[in-house]
Write a protein that holds these residues in place. Structure first.
Motif, PDB file in Angstrom:
ATOM      1  N   ASP A   1       0.876  -1.164   0.000  1.00  0.00           N
ATOM      2  CA  ASP A   1       0.000   0.000   0.000  1.00  0.00           C
ATOM      3  C   ASP A   1       0.921   1.223   0.000  1.00  0.00           C
ATOM      4  O   ASP A   1       1.816   1.325   0.844  1.00  0.00           O
ATOM      5  CB  ASP A   1      -0.865  -0.031   1.269  1.00  0.00           C
ATOM      6  CG  ASP A   1      -1.916   1.058   1.240  1.00  0.00           C
ATOM      7  OD1 ASP A   1      -1.571   2.200   0.865  1.00  0.00           O
ATOM      8  OD2 ASP A   1      -3.068   0.780   1.585  1.00  0.00           O
ATOM      9  N   CYS A   2       0.698   2.138  -0.927  1.00  0.00           N
ATOM     10  CA  CYS A   2       1.642   3.265  -1.038  1.00  0.00           C
ATOM     11  C   CYS A   2       1.618   4.154   0.199  1.00  0.00           C
ATOM     12  O   CYS A   2       2.598   4.835   0.495  1.00  0.00           O
ATOM     13  CB  CYS A   2       1.375   4.066  -2.298  1.00  0.00           C
ATOM     14  SG  CYS A   2      -0.180   4.965  -2.277  1.00  0.00           S
TER      15      CYS A   2
ATOM     16  N   ASP B   1      -0.924   7.842 -12.034  1.00  0.00           N
ATOM     17  CA  ASP B   1      -2.305   7.702 -12.494  1.00  0.00           C
ATOM     18  C   ASP B   1      -3.065   7.100 -11.310  1.00  0.00           C
ATOM     19  O   ASP B   1      -3.254   5.890 -11.240  1.00  0.00           O
ATOM     20  CB  ASP B   1      -2.269   6.746 -13.705  1.00  0.00           C
ATOM     21  CG  ASP B   1      -3.620   6.534 -14.335  1.00  0.00           C
ATOM     22  OD1 ASP B   1      -4.528   7.339 -14.093  1.00  0.00           O
ATOM     23  OD2 ASP B   1      -3.757   5.546 -15.086  1.00  0.00           O
TER      24      ASP B   1
ATOM     25  N   HIS C   1      -5.695  -4.760 -17.106  1.00  0.00           N
ATOM     26  CA  HIS C   1      -5.801  -3.556 -16.301  1.00  0.00           C
ATOM     27  C   HIS C   1      -6.628  -2.538 -17.074  1.00  0.00           C
ATOM     28  O   HIS C   1      -6.341  -2.231 -18.224  1.00  0.00           O
ATOM     29  CB  HIS C   1      -4.420  -2.984 -15.964  1.00  0.00           C
ATOM     30  CG  HIS C   1      -4.473  -2.141 -14.744  1.00  0.00           C
ATOM     31  ND1 HIS C   1      -5.083  -0.910 -14.757  1.00  0.00           N
ATOM     32  CD2 HIS C   1      -4.079  -2.365 -13.479  1.00  0.00           C
ATOM     33  CE1 HIS C   1      -5.024  -0.413 -13.529  1.00  0.00           C
ATOM     34  NE2 HIS C   1      -4.419  -1.279 -12.738  1.00  0.00           N
TER      35      HIS C   1
ATOM     36  N   THR D   1      -7.038   0.640 -16.950  1.00  0.00           N
ATOM     37  CA  THR D   1      -6.698   2.055 -17.153  1.00  0.00           C
ATOM     38  C   THR D   1      -5.269   2.248 -17.678  1.00  0.00           C
ATOM     39  O   THR D   1      -4.608   3.198 -17.317  1.00  0.00           O
ATOM     40  CB  THR D   1      -6.860   2.839 -15.832  1.00  0.00           C
ATOM     41  OG1 THR D   1      -5.938   2.292 -14.886  1.00  0.00           O
ATOM     42  CG2 THR D   1      -8.249   2.744 -15.269  1.00  0.00           C
TER      43      THR D   1
ATOM     44  N   LYS E   1      -2.168   3.370 -19.638  1.00  0.00           N
ATOM     45  CA  LYS E   1      -1.871   4.595 -20.381  1.00  0.00           C
ATOM     46  C   LYS E   1      -0.816   4.302 -21.457  1.00  0.00           C
ATOM     47  O   LYS E   1       0.021   3.422 -21.274  1.00  0.00           O
ATOM     48  CB  LYS E   1      -1.310   5.660 -19.411  1.00  0.00           C
ATOM     49  CG  LYS E   1      -2.327   6.149 -18.385  1.00  0.00           C
ATOM     50  CD  LYS E   1      -3.353   7.044 -19.027  1.00  0.00           C
ATOM     51  CE  LYS E   1      -4.350   7.658 -18.094  1.00  0.00           C
ATOM     52  NZ  LYS E   1      -5.288   6.782 -17.447  1.00  0.00           N
TER      53      LYS E   1
ATOM     54  N   SER F   1      -0.355  -1.547 -14.213  1.00  0.00           N
ATOM     55  CA  SER F   1       0.371  -2.506 -15.041  1.00  0.00           C
ATOM     56  C   SER F   1       1.751  -1.977 -15.467  1.00  0.00           C
ATOM     57  O   SER F   1       2.369  -2.516 -16.375  1.00  0.00           O
ATOM     58  CB  SER F   1      -0.465  -2.887 -16.258  1.00  0.00           C
ATOM     59  OG  SER F   1      -0.648  -1.768 -17.078  1.00  0.00           O
TER      60      SER F   1
ATOM     61  N   THR G   1       3.101   1.102 -16.643  1.00  0.00           N
ATOM     62  CA  THR G   1       3.472   1.950 -17.780  1.00  0.00           C
ATOM     63  C   THR G   1       4.459   3.054 -17.383  1.00  0.00           C
ATOM     64  O   THR G   1       5.398   3.351 -18.127  1.00  0.00           O
ATOM     65  CB  THR G   1       2.210   2.562 -18.419  1.00  0.00           C
ATOM     66  OG1 THR G   1       1.239   1.524 -18.543  1.00  0.00           O
ATOM     67  CG2 THR G   1       2.502   3.133 -19.792  1.00  0.00           C
TER      68      THR G   1
ATOM     69  N   GLU H   1       2.470  -0.745  -5.667  1.00  0.00           N
ATOM     70  CA  GLU H   1       1.204  -1.283  -6.179  1.00  0.00           C
ATOM     71  C   GLU H   1       0.710  -2.305  -5.161  1.00  0.00           C
ATOM     72  O   GLU H   1       1.443  -3.205  -4.785  1.00  0.00           O
ATOM     73  CB  GLU H   1       1.422  -1.925  -7.563  1.00  0.00           C
ATOM     74  CG  GLU H   1       0.259  -2.734  -8.101  1.00  0.00           C
ATOM     75  CD  GLU H   1      -1.073  -1.971  -8.170  1.00  0.00           C
ATOM     76  OE1 GLU H   1      -1.140  -0.918  -8.815  1.00  0.00           O
ATOM     77  OE2 GLU H   1      -2.054  -2.443  -7.537  1.00  0.00           O
TER      78      GLU H   1
ATOM     79  N   TYR I   1      -1.246  -7.155 -10.308  1.00  0.00           N
ATOM     80  CA  TYR I   1      -0.756  -6.063 -11.154  1.00  0.00           C
ATOM     81  C   TYR I   1       0.760  -5.924 -11.058  1.00  0.00           C
ATOM     82  O   TYR I   1       1.426  -5.573 -12.029  1.00  0.00           O
ATOM     83  CB  TYR I   1      -1.422  -4.738 -10.772  1.00  0.00           C
ATOM     84  CG  TYR I   1      -2.902  -4.698 -11.056  1.00  0.00           C
ATOM     85  CD1 TYR I   1      -3.449  -5.369 -12.155  1.00  0.00           C
ATOM     86  CD2 TYR I   1      -3.777  -4.001 -10.232  1.00  0.00           C
ATOM     87  CE1 TYR I   1      -4.808  -5.339 -12.410  1.00  0.00           C
ATOM     88  CE2 TYR I   1      -5.140  -3.963 -10.479  1.00  0.00           C
ATOM     89  CZ  TYR I   1      -5.648  -4.636 -11.572  1.00  0.00           C
ATOM     90  OH  TYR I   1      -6.994  -4.609 -11.831  1.00  0.00           O
TER      91      TYR I   1
HETATM   92  C1  LIG Z   1      -5.410   3.930 -12.333  1.00  0.00           C
HETATM   93  S1  LIG Z   1      -4.521   2.501 -11.952  1.00  0.00           S
HETATM   94  C2  LIG Z   1      -2.929   2.795 -12.705  1.00  0.00           C
HETATM   95  C3  LIG Z   1      -2.815   2.234 -14.107  1.00  0.00           C
HETATM   96  C4  LIG Z   1      -1.519   2.522 -14.804  1.00  0.00           C
HETATM   97  N1  LIG Z   1      -1.479   3.885 -15.240  1.00  0.00           N
HETATM   98  C5  LIG Z   1      -1.297   1.632 -16.021  1.00  0.00           C
HETATM   99  O1  LIG Z   1      -1.002   2.154 -17.114  1.00  0.00           O
HETATM  100  O2  LIG Z   1      -1.443   0.419 -15.894  1.00  0.00           O
HETATM  101  C6  LIG Z   1      -4.295   2.671 -10.239  1.00  0.00           C
HETATM  102  C7  LIG Z   1      -3.625   1.500  -9.560  1.00  0.00           C
HETATM  103  O3  LIG Z   1      -3.377   1.880  -8.197  1.00  0.00           O
HETATM  104  C8  LIG Z   1      -3.488   0.730  -7.370  1.00  0.00           C
HETATM  105  N2  LIG Z   1      -3.764   1.210  -6.013  1.00  0.00           N
HETATM  106  C9  LIG Z   1      -4.907   1.731  -5.514  1.00  0.00           C
HETATM  107  N3  LIG Z   1      -4.759   2.100  -4.236  1.00  0.00           N
HETATM  108  C10 LIG Z   1      -3.474   1.846  -3.903  1.00  0.00           C
HETATM  109  C11 LIG Z   1      -2.697   2.032  -2.725  1.00  0.00           C
HETATM  110  N4  LIG Z   1      -3.219   2.547  -1.617  1.00  0.00           N
HETATM  111  N5  LIG Z   1      -1.392   1.667  -2.753  1.00  0.00           N
HETATM  112  C12 LIG Z   1      -0.832   1.129  -3.868  1.00  0.00           C
HETATM  113  N6  LIG Z   1      -1.521   0.911  -5.020  1.00  0.00           N
HETATM  114  C13 LIG Z   1      -2.827   1.264  -5.039  1.00  0.00           C
HETATM  115  C14 LIG Z   1      -4.622  -0.066  -8.001  1.00  0.00           C
HETATM  116  O4  LIG Z   1      -4.528  -1.433  -7.677  1.00  0.00           O
HETATM  117  C15 LIG Z   1      -4.420   0.218  -9.493  1.00  0.00           C
HETATM  118  O5  LIG Z   1      -3.689  -0.808 -10.105  1.00  0.00           O
END
Ligand SMILES: C[S@@+](CC[C@H](N)C(=O)[O-])C[C@H]1O[C@@H](n2cnc3c(N)ncnc32)[C@H](O)[C@@H]1O
Length: 386
Positions: free
Chosen positions: A10-11, A29, A296, A298, A300, A326, A328, A344, A349
Protein backbone atom coordinates in the motif's frame (compact mmCIF):
# COMPACT_ATOMS: atom_id res chain seq x y z
CA UNK A 1 14.57 2.08 -0.27
CA UNK A 2 15.99 0.49 -3.39
CA UNK A 3 15.47 2.27 -6.66
CA UNK A 4 14.26 0.74 -9.91
CA UNK A 5 11.92 -1.51 -8.01
CA UNK A 6 8.18 -2.03 -7.70
CA UNK A 7 7.05 -2.66 -4.14
CA UNK A 8 3.96 -4.75 -3.60
CA UNK A 9 2.68 -2.47 -0.85
CA UNK A 10 0.00 0.00 0.00
CA UNK A 11 1.64 3.26 -1.04
CA UNK A 12 0.46 5.00 2.12
CA UNK A 13 2.70 2.62 4.07
CA UNK A 14 5.43 2.33 1.44
CA UNK A 15 5.98 6.03 0.92
CA UNK A 16 6.62 6.52 4.64
CA UNK A 17 9.86 4.65 4.09
CA UNK A 18 11.13 7.18 1.57
CA UNK A 19 13.54 9.78 2.93
CA UNK A 20 12.58 13.45 2.84
CA UNK A 21 13.56 15.48 -0.24
CA UNK A 22 14.89 12.55 -2.26
CA UNK A 23 12.53 12.10 -5.19
CA UNK A 24 12.80 14.30 -8.32
CA UNK A 25 9.26 13.88 -9.64
CA UNK A 26 5.98 12.08 -8.97
CA UNK A 27 4.19 10.95 -12.13
CA UNK A 28 1.11 8.90 -11.44
CA UNK A 29 -2.30 7.70 -12.49
CA UNK A 30 -4.03 7.39 -9.12
CA UNK A 31 -7.54 6.15 -8.36
CA UNK A 32 -10.12 8.69 -9.58
CA UNK A 33 -12.82 7.57 -7.17
CA UNK A 34 -15.27 6.57 -9.89
CA UNK A 35 -15.69 2.96 -8.87
CA UNK A 36 -14.21 2.27 -12.30
CA UNK A 37 -15.51 -1.01 -13.70
CA UNK A 38 -16.56 -1.93 -10.19
CA UNK A 39 -12.99 -1.99 -8.91
CA UNK A 40 -12.61 -1.79 -5.17
CA UNK A 41 -9.36 0.22 -5.47
CA UNK A 42 -11.25 3.02 -7.19
CA UNK A 43 -14.04 3.19 -4.64
CA UNK A 44 -13.85 5.29 -1.49
CA UNK A 45 -17.37 6.08 -0.40
CA UNK A 46 -18.61 2.52 -0.35
CA UNK A 47 -22.15 3.44 0.58
CA UNK A 48 -22.57 5.21 -2.72
CA UNK A 49 -22.94 1.83 -4.28
CA UNK A 50 -25.82 0.77 -2.09
CA UNK A 51 -25.76 -2.92 -1.28
CA UNK A 52 -24.28 -3.67 2.08
CA UNK A 53 -21.87 -6.52 2.27
CA UNK A 54 -20.06 -5.60 -0.92
CA UNK A 55 -17.49 -3.45 0.84
CA UNK A 56 -13.95 -4.64 0.32
CA UNK A 57 -14.82 -6.99 -2.49
CA UNK A 58 -12.97 -6.52 -5.71
CA UNK A 59 -16.01 -6.12 -7.87
CA UNK A 60 -18.82 -4.07 -6.47
CA UNK A 61 -22.20 -4.07 -8.08
CA UNK A 62 -21.66 -0.62 -9.44
CA UNK A 63 -23.64 -0.58 -12.62
CA UNK A 64 -26.84 -1.84 -11.10
CA UNK A 65 -26.91 0.34 -8.02
CA UNK A 66 -25.13 3.36 -9.33
CA UNK A 67 -28.02 4.90 -11.22
CA UNK A 68 -30.39 5.07 -8.27
CA UNK A 69 -28.03 7.16 -6.21
CA UNK A 70 -29.17 10.62 -5.27
CA UNK A 71 -25.67 12.11 -5.14
CA UNK A 72 -22.17 11.22 -6.11
CA UNK A 73 -19.93 11.26 -3.04
CA UNK A 74 -16.25 12.08 -3.22
CA UNK A 75 -15.24 12.88 0.38
CA UNK A 76 -13.39 9.57 0.73
CA UNK A 77 -11.48 10.30 -2.46
CA UNK A 78 -10.45 13.71 -1.09
CA UNK A 79 -9.16 12.19 2.16
CA UNK A 80 -7.29 9.44 0.35
CA UNK A 81 -5.71 11.85 -2.15
CA UNK A 82 -4.71 14.18 0.68
CA UNK A 83 -2.96 11.30 2.46
CA UNK A 84 -0.90 10.12 -0.47
CA UNK A 85 -0.08 13.62 -1.67
CA UNK A 86 1.20 14.60 1.78
CA UNK A 87 3.65 11.71 1.63
CA UNK A 88 4.56 12.57 -1.96
CA UNK A 89 5.23 16.16 -0.91
CA UNK A 90 7.55 15.08 1.87
CA UNK A 91 9.52 12.71 -0.38
CA UNK A 92 9.87 15.20 -3.24
CA UNK A 93 12.79 17.57 -3.45
CA UNK A 94 11.76 21.22 -3.01
CA UNK A 95 10.59 22.51 -6.38
CA UNK A 96 9.89 18.93 -7.55
CA UNK A 97 6.83 18.46 -9.74
CA UNK A 98 3.88 16.14 -9.39
CA UNK A 99 1.79 15.07 -12.37
CA UNK A 100 -1.38 13.21 -11.46
CA UNK A 101 -4.17 12.12 -13.78
CA UNK A 102 -7.74 12.64 -12.63
CA UNK A 103 -11.27 11.90 -13.78
CA UNK A 104 -13.25 14.72 -15.38
CA UNK A 105 -15.92 14.28 -12.69
CA UNK A 106 -13.54 14.07 -9.74
CA UNK A 107 -10.69 16.37 -10.76
CA UNK A 108 -11.84 19.07 -8.34
CA UNK A 109 -11.42 16.83 -5.28
CA UNK A 110 -8.08 15.48 -6.44
CA UNK A 111 -6.69 18.95 -7.28
CA UNK A 112 -7.97 20.47 -4.00
CA UNK A 113 -6.47 17.63 -1.98
CA UNK A 114 -3.11 18.02 -3.74
CA UNK A 115 -3.18 21.75 -3.07
CA UNK A 116 -4.25 21.27 0.54
CA UNK A 117 -1.38 18.82 1.01
CA UNK A 118 0.94 21.78 0.40
CA UNK A 119 1.55 21.73 -3.34
CA UNK A 120 1.28 24.74 -5.59
CA UNK A 121 -1.00 24.00 -8.54
CA UNK A 122 0.92 25.17 -11.62
CA UNK A 123 -1.30 24.08 -14.48
CA UNK A 124 -3.77 21.54 -15.75
CA UNK A 125 -2.87 19.41 -18.76
CA UNK A 126 -5.73 18.00 -20.82
CA UNK A 127 -5.25 14.50 -22.16
CA UNK A 128 -7.84 14.32 -24.95
CA UNK A 129 -8.72 10.99 -26.50
CA UNK A 130 -11.18 9.55 -28.97
CA UNK A 131 -11.84 6.13 -27.53
CA UNK A 132 -14.30 6.78 -24.67
CA UNK A 133 -17.76 5.24 -24.50
CA UNK A 134 -20.71 7.15 -23.06
CA UNK A 135 -22.32 5.45 -20.08
CA UNK A 136 -25.61 7.24 -20.27
CA UNK A 137 -28.93 6.07 -18.90
CA UNK A 138 -31.68 6.11 -21.54
CA UNK A 139 -34.28 8.09 -19.58
CA UNK A 140 -37.08 7.40 -22.01
CA UNK A 141 -36.55 3.65 -21.76
CA UNK A 142 -36.36 3.85 -17.98
CA UNK A 143 -39.68 5.72 -17.85
CA UNK A 144 -41.28 3.31 -20.29
CA UNK A 145 -40.19 0.46 -18.08
CA UNK A 146 -41.58 2.11 -14.97
CA UNK A 147 -44.89 3.26 -16.45
CA UNK A 148 -45.32 0.65 -19.14
CA UNK A 149 -45.58 3.31 -21.86
CA UNK A 150 -44.46 2.78 -25.40
CA UNK A 151 -43.08 6.22 -26.29
CA UNK A 152 -42.46 8.83 -23.65
CA UNK A 153 -41.82 12.54 -24.11
CA UNK A 154 -38.31 11.92 -22.75
CA UNK A 155 -37.21 10.24 -25.94
CA UNK A 156 -33.59 11.23 -26.61
CA UNK A 157 -32.72 12.26 -23.03
CA UNK A 158 -29.80 10.70 -21.19
CA UNK A 159 -27.58 11.31 -18.17
CA UNK A 160 -23.98 11.48 -19.37
CA UNK A 161 -21.70 12.76 -22.11
CA UNK A 162 -19.13 10.76 -24.03
CA UNK A 163 -15.87 10.93 -22.10
CA UNK A 164 -13.10 12.45 -24.23
CA UNK A 165 -10.60 13.90 -21.79
CA UNK A 166 -8.74 13.31 -18.57
CA UNK A 167 -7.27 16.32 -16.79
CA UNK A 168 -3.77 16.01 -15.35
CA UNK A 169 -2.83 18.07 -12.30
CA UNK A 170 0.55 19.76 -12.70
CA UNK A 171 1.70 20.79 -9.23
CA UNK A 172 4.99 21.76 -7.62
CA UNK A 173 6.41 21.41 -4.14
CA UNK A 174 7.22 24.89 -2.83
CA UNK A 175 10.78 26.03 -3.40
CA UNK A 176 13.22 25.95 -0.49
CA UNK A 177 15.30 28.75 -1.99
CA UNK A 178 14.40 32.34 -2.75
CA UNK A 179 14.42 32.02 -6.52
CA UNK A 180 13.81 29.37 -9.14
CA UNK A 181 17.42 29.73 -10.30
CA UNK A 182 18.78 29.10 -6.78
CA UNK A 183 16.42 26.18 -6.29
CA UNK A 184 17.46 24.59 -9.59
CA UNK A 185 21.13 24.97 -8.67
CA UNK A 186 20.60 23.40 -5.24
CA UNK A 187 18.18 20.56 -6.03
CA UNK A 188 17.96 20.21 -9.82
CA UNK A 189 14.21 20.76 -9.58
CA UNK A 190 11.68 23.59 -10.14
CA UNK A 191 11.78 23.84 -13.92
CA UNK A 192 10.02 22.04 -16.72
CA UNK A 193 12.03 20.71 -19.61
CA UNK A 194 10.64 22.75 -22.50
CA UNK A 195 13.23 22.01 -25.15
CA UNK A 196 13.27 18.24 -24.63
CA UNK A 197 9.50 18.20 -24.96
CA UNK A 198 9.21 20.18 -28.16
CA UNK A 199 7.57 18.15 -30.85
CA UNK A 200 7.20 18.13 -34.54
CA UNK A 201 5.39 15.97 -37.09
CA UNK A 202 5.36 12.35 -36.01
CA UNK A 203 7.02 12.67 -32.64
CA UNK A 204 8.97 14.92 -30.35
CA UNK A 205 11.95 16.90 -31.45
CA UNK A 206 14.92 16.77 -29.16
CA UNK A 207 16.70 19.27 -31.37
CA UNK A 208 15.09 22.04 -29.32
CA UNK A 209 13.49 23.49 -32.43
CA UNK A 210 10.06 21.88 -32.47
CA UNK A 211 6.83 23.38 -31.20
CA UNK A 212 6.50 24.67 -27.66
CA UNK A 213 4.81 22.05 -25.43
CA UNK A 214 1.19 22.98 -24.74
CA UNK A 215 -1.10 22.06 -21.86
CA UNK A 216 -3.20 19.98 -24.24
CA UNK A 217 -2.16 16.51 -25.44
CA UNK A 218 -4.19 14.57 -28.01
CA UNK A 219 -4.27 10.89 -28.81
CA UNK A 220 -4.03 9.88 -32.46
CA UNK A 221 -7.77 9.60 -32.93
CA UNK A 222 -8.51 12.95 -31.31
CA UNK A 223 -5.80 14.47 -33.53
CA UNK A 224 -7.49 13.08 -36.65
CA UNK A 225 -10.90 14.39 -35.59
CA UNK A 226 -9.44 17.83 -34.94
CA UNK A 227 -7.74 17.87 -38.36
CA UNK A 228 -10.96 16.86 -40.08
CA UNK A 229 -12.73 19.76 -38.44
CA UNK A 230 -10.02 22.38 -38.84
CA UNK A 231 -9.01 21.54 -42.40
CA UNK A 232 -5.64 22.81 -43.53
CA UNK A 233 -4.39 25.91 -41.76
CA UNK A 234 -1.38 28.11 -42.40
CA UNK A 235 0.67 29.38 -39.47
CA UNK A 236 1.30 33.09 -39.18
CA UNK A 237 4.64 33.46 -37.45
CA UNK A 238 3.67 34.87 -34.10
CA UNK A 239 0.22 36.16 -35.06
CA UNK A 240 -2.75 35.62 -32.83
CA UNK A 241 -5.54 34.84 -35.24
CA UNK A 242 -4.66 31.20 -35.82
CA UNK A 243 -3.80 28.15 -33.81
CA UNK A 244 -0.24 28.83 -34.90
CA UNK A 245 -0.21 32.14 -33.10
CA UNK A 246 -1.93 30.97 -30.00
CA UNK A 247 -0.50 27.55 -29.50
CA UNK A 248 2.40 27.15 -31.87
CA UNK A 249 4.50 30.20 -31.64
CA UNK A 250 3.09 32.67 -29.17
CA UNK A 251 5.21 31.66 -26.21
CA UNK A 252 6.55 34.05 -23.66
CA UNK A 253 10.01 32.58 -23.69
CA UNK A 254 12.08 33.60 -26.70
CA UNK A 255 10.78 31.16 -29.20
CA UNK A 256 11.91 33.06 -32.23
CA UNK A 257 13.62 30.15 -33.95
CA UNK A 258 10.44 28.12 -33.83
CA UNK A 259 8.44 31.16 -34.90
CA UNK A 260 10.52 31.57 -38.02
CA UNK A 261 10.66 27.89 -38.65
CA UNK A 262 6.94 27.35 -38.52
CA UNK A 263 5.86 30.59 -40.18
CA UNK A 264 3.64 29.72 -43.13
CA UNK A 265 3.73 25.99 -42.50
CA UNK A 266 0.51 24.18 -43.32
CA UNK A 267 -1.50 21.35 -41.85
CA UNK A 268 -4.37 20.41 -39.56
CA UNK A 269 -4.73 22.00 -36.13
CA UNK A 270 -3.46 18.85 -34.38
CA UNK A 271 0.10 19.74 -35.34
CA UNK A 272 0.14 22.27 -32.53
CA UNK A 273 -0.28 19.57 -29.93
CA UNK A 274 1.76 16.59 -28.96
CA UNK A 275 -0.08 13.45 -30.18
CA UNK A 276 1.55 10.30 -28.76
CA UNK A 277 0.84 7.10 -30.62
CA UNK A 278 0.02 3.90 -28.75
CA UNK A 279 0.49 0.61 -30.50
CA UNK A 280 -2.38 -1.79 -29.92
CA UNK A 281 0.00 -4.50 -28.81
CA UNK A 282 1.99 -2.51 -26.26
CA UNK A 283 -0.25 -3.27 -23.30
CA UNK A 284 0.39 -7.01 -23.66
CA UNK A 285 4.01 -7.06 -24.70
CA UNK A 286 5.97 -9.24 -22.32
CA UNK A 287 2.90 -11.09 -21.01
CA UNK A 288 2.97 -14.08 -23.35
CA UNK A 289 3.36 -16.62 -20.55
CA UNK A 290 0.47 -15.17 -18.53
CA UNK A 291 -2.84 -16.96 -18.28
CA UNK A 292 -4.64 -13.68 -17.99
CA UNK A 293 -3.45 -11.00 -20.36
CA UNK A 294 -3.18 -7.39 -19.22
CA UNK A 295 -6.71 -6.56 -18.31
CA UNK A 296 -5.80 -3.56 -16.30
CA UNK A 297 -8.62 -1.21 -17.20
CA UNK A 298 -6.70 2.06 -17.15
CA UNK A 299 -3.47 1.41 -19.05
CA UNK A 300 -1.87 4.60 -20.38
CA UNK A 301 0.20 4.83 -23.60
CA UNK A 302 3.94 4.46 -22.99
CA UNK A 303 4.81 7.50 -25.13
CA UNK A 304 2.41 9.71 -23.20
CA UNK A 305 4.05 8.71 -19.92
CA UNK A 306 7.51 9.23 -21.40
CA UNK A 307 6.59 12.74 -22.41
CA UNK A 308 5.22 13.59 -18.97
CA UNK A 309 8.25 12.15 -17.21
CA UNK A 310 10.64 14.04 -19.48
CA UNK A 311 8.75 17.25 -18.88
CA UNK A 312 9.45 17.26 -15.14
CA UNK A 313 12.49 15.04 -14.49
CA UNK A 314 16.17 15.71 -14.83
CA UNK A 315 18.21 12.99 -16.62
CA UNK A 316 19.07 10.31 -14.07
CA UNK A 317 16.49 11.65 -11.60
CA UNK A 318 14.14 9.48 -9.54
CA UNK A 319 10.49 9.20 -10.63
CA UNK A 320 8.00 7.99 -8.04
CA UNK A 321 4.71 6.32 -9.02
CA UNK A 322 2.65 5.34 -5.95
CA UNK A 323 0.02 3.65 -8.20
CA UNK A 324 1.89 1.44 -10.62
CA UNK A 325 -1.01 -0.61 -12.08
CA UNK A 326 0.37 -2.51 -15.04
CA UNK A 327 3.62 -0.56 -14.92
CA UNK A 328 3.47 1.95 -17.78
CA UNK A 329 5.19 4.74 -15.81
CA UNK A 330 8.05 2.38 -14.93
CA UNK A 331 8.56 1.35 -18.56
CA UNK A 332 8.46 4.99 -19.63
CA UNK A 333 10.96 5.99 -16.92
CA UNK A 334 13.27 3.25 -18.10
CA UNK A 335 13.21 4.47 -21.70
CA UNK A 336 13.73 8.00 -20.52
CA UNK A 337 16.79 6.89 -18.55
CA UNK A 338 15.35 7.90 -15.22
CA UNK A 339 15.32 5.90 -12.02
CA UNK A 340 12.01 4.63 -10.75
CA UNK A 341 10.30 3.64 -7.50
CA UNK A 342 6.80 2.24 -7.65
CA UNK A 343 4.12 0.95 -5.29
CA UNK A 344 1.20 -1.28 -6.18
CA UNK A 345 -0.98 -3.01 -3.65
CA UNK A 346 -2.39 -5.78 -5.88
CA UNK A 347 0.04 -8.67 -6.41
CA UNK A 348 -1.61 -9.49 -9.74
CA UNK A 349 -0.76 -6.06 -11.15
CA UNK A 350 2.77 -6.14 -9.72
CA UNK A 351 3.39 -9.39 -11.65
CA UNK A 352 2.06 -7.84 -14.85
CA UNK A 353 4.07 -4.64 -14.37
CA UNK A 354 7.24 -6.59 -13.64
CA UNK A 355 6.81 -8.80 -16.69
CA UNK A 356 6.16 -5.82 -18.97
CA UNK A 357 9.20 -3.98 -17.65
CA UNK A 358 11.43 -7.05 -18.00
CA UNK A 359 10.26 -7.51 -21.56
CA UNK A 360 11.40 -4.06 -22.61
CA UNK A 361 14.68 -4.39 -20.76
CA UNK A 362 15.36 -7.72 -22.43
CA UNK A 363 14.25 -6.68 -25.88
CA UNK A 364 16.06 -3.39 -25.58
CA UNK A 365 13.10 -2.21 -27.56
CA UNK A 366 13.73 1.27 -28.80
CA UNK A 367 10.94 3.62 -29.59
CA UNK A 368 12.49 6.94 -30.53
CA UNK A 369 10.70 8.42 -33.49
CA UNK A 370 12.42 11.75 -34.03
CA UNK A 371 14.98 12.89 -36.53
CA UNK A 372 17.91 12.22 -34.27
CA UNK A 373 16.73 8.65 -33.92
CA UNK A 374 19.99 6.90 -34.54
CA UNK A 375 22.11 8.90 -32.17
CA UNK A 376 19.52 8.73 -29.40
CA UNK A 377 18.96 5.04 -29.84
CA UNK A 378 22.67 4.50 -29.50
CA UNK A 379 22.69 6.48 -26.27
CA UNK A 380 19.76 4.47 -25.00
CA UNK A 381 21.38 1.23 -25.98
CA UNK A 382 24.49 2.20 -24.04
CA UNK A 383 22.35 3.04 -21.04
CA UNK A 384 20.51 -0.27 -21.23
CA UNK A 385 23.79 -2.19 -21.34
CA UNK A 386 24.77 -0.81 -17.92
C1 LIG B 1 -5.41 3.93 -12.33
S1 LIG B 1 -4.52 2.50 -11.95
C2 LIG B 1 -2.93 2.80 -12.70
C3 LIG B 1 -2.81 2.23 -14.11
C4 LIG B 1 -1.52 2.52 -14.80
N1 LIG B 1 -1.48 3.89 -15.24
C5 LIG B 1 -1.30 1.63 -16.02
O1 LIG B 1 -1.00 2.15 -17.11
O2 LIG B 1 -1.44 0.42 -15.89
C6 LIG B 1 -4.30 2.67 -10.24
C7 LIG B 1 -3.63 1.50 -9.56
O3 LIG B 1 -3.38 1.88 -8.20
C8 LIG B 1 -3.49 0.73 -7.37
N2 LIG B 1 -3.76 1.21 -6.01
C9 LIG B 1 -4.91 1.73 -5.51
N3 LIG B 1 -4.76 2.10 -4.24
C10 LIG B 1 -3.47 1.85 -3.90
C11 LIG B 1 -2.70 2.03 -2.73
N4 LIG B 1 -3.22 2.55 -1.62
N5 LIG B 1 -1.39 1.67 -2.75
C12 LIG B 1 -0.83 1.13 -3.87
N6 LIG B 1 -1.52 0.91 -5.02
C13 LIG B 1 -2.83 1.26 -5.04
C14 LIG B 1 -4.62 -0.07 -8.00
O4 LIG B 1 -4.53 -1.43 -7.68
C15 LIG B 1 -4.42 0.22 -9.49
O5 LIG B 1 -3.69 -0.81 -10.10
Amino acid sequence: MEINKIYNMDCLEGMKQLDDNTVDSVVTDPPYGLGFMGKEWDTFDKNQFGKKGNEGKNDLKVKKDFKILPRYKTDGLYDFTLSWSQEALRALKPGGHLLAFAGSRTYHKIACAIEDAGFEIRDQIMWIYGSGFPKSLNISKAIDKKLGNEISEWEGWGTALKPAHEPIVLARKPLSEKTVAENVLKWGTAGINIDECRFEGEGWSRSGKGRFPANVILDEEAGKVLDEQSGELTSHGGGTASYGGIFGNGSEITDKTAMKRFANDKGGASRFFYCPKASKSERNEGLEGFEVINQHPTVKPIDLMRYLIRLVTLPGGIVLDPFVGSGTTGIAAYFEQKNFIGFEKEQEYVDIAQARMNYYKKQKKLTYTDGKKKQKNQQLENFLKK
